[in-house]
Motif scaffolding. Structure first.
Motif, PDB file in Angstrom:
ATOM      1  N   UNK A   1       0.826  -1.207   0.000  1.00  0.00           N
ATOM      2  CA  UNK A   1       0.000   0.000   0.000  1.00  0.00           C
ATOM      3  C   UNK A   1       0.862   1.260   0.000  1.00  0.00           C
ATOM      4  N   UNK A   2       1.988   1.240   0.708  1.00  0.00           N
ATOM      5  CA  UNK A   2       2.900   2.392   0.698  1.00  0.00           C
ATOM      6  C   UNK A   2       3.502   2.603  -0.685  1.00  0.00           C
ATOM      7  N   UNK A   3       3.744   1.513  -1.405  1.00  0.00           N
ATOM      8  CA  UNK A   3       4.399   1.626  -2.714  1.00  0.00           C
ATOM      9  C   UNK A   3       3.455   2.105  -3.808  1.00  0.00           C
ATOM     10  N   UNK A   4       2.178   2.156  -3.510  1.00  0.00           N
ATOM     11  CA  UNK A   4       1.189   2.503  -4.536  1.00  0.00           C
ATOM     12  C   UNK A   4       0.471   3.812  -4.214  1.00  0.00           C
ATOM     13  N   UNK A   5       1.189   4.733  -3.626  1.00  0.00           N
ATOM     14  CA  UNK A   5       0.603   6.014  -3.260  1.00  0.00           C
ATOM     15  C   UNK A   5       0.003   6.776  -4.430  1.00  0.00           C
TER      16      UNK A   5
END
Length: 154
Positions: free
Chosen positions: A28-32
């Motif tokens: 989820x952090x990588x898909x901001x």
């Protein structure tokens, strides 16, 4: 069928890299940029074999949902997820991990097919393949950065 093959060398232990690659929170952090969120199934922590996750994200200006299932897993070696529901006609993502000289090579083999026959095939080749490649590269860059920073602090 469209295929994307990526190799990402990472200076970290294979077990760390494997766990980071299946970490829902890190994903989820990588898909901001797409505001991707896990909304059903496994929504945080490390996904396991036979578990599902439903993602909601904004791609190409439209919010979409995608449900995937981990259909196989051999810890620290590979795991494979397939789309159960979503915008693709088919989607399969193999995550493969190899040790080389005390480091890890993370391999993505991402196969997908768009709906809409020849129009979907044309769209894959002129736009979607590059879009998905960039999406995977951004995800892999965060896995690499996280693994290498954790590795260097020990």
């Amino acid at each position: 069928m469209t295929t994307i093959y990526l190799e990402t060398p990472i200076k970290a232990d294979i077990h760390k890299v494997f766990d980071l690659a299946r970490d829902i929170d890190l994903h989820q952090k990588s898909t901001g940029k797409t505001n991707e969120k896990a909304i059903a199934g496994r929504t945080s922590g490390l996904i396991e074999e036979n578990e599902t996750v439903t993602w909601r994200a904004r791609h190409l200006g439209v919010y979409q949902t995608l449900t995937t299932k981990i259909i196989s897993m051999e810890k620290a070696v590979q795991f494979t997820d397939v789309m159960l529901k979503g915008a693709f006609k088919t989607m399969k993502h193999q995550h493969i991990f190899k040790e080389r000289d005390g480091n890890t090579v993370m391999i993505d083999l991402f196969e997908f097919e768009s709906p809409f026959g020849i129009i979907g095939t044309f769209f894959n080749h002129i736009f979607l393949k590059d879009y998905m490649r960039k999406f995977l590269i951004e995800r892999n860059e965060l896995i690499k950065k996280t693994a290498e920073s954790v590795n260097n602090t020990q």
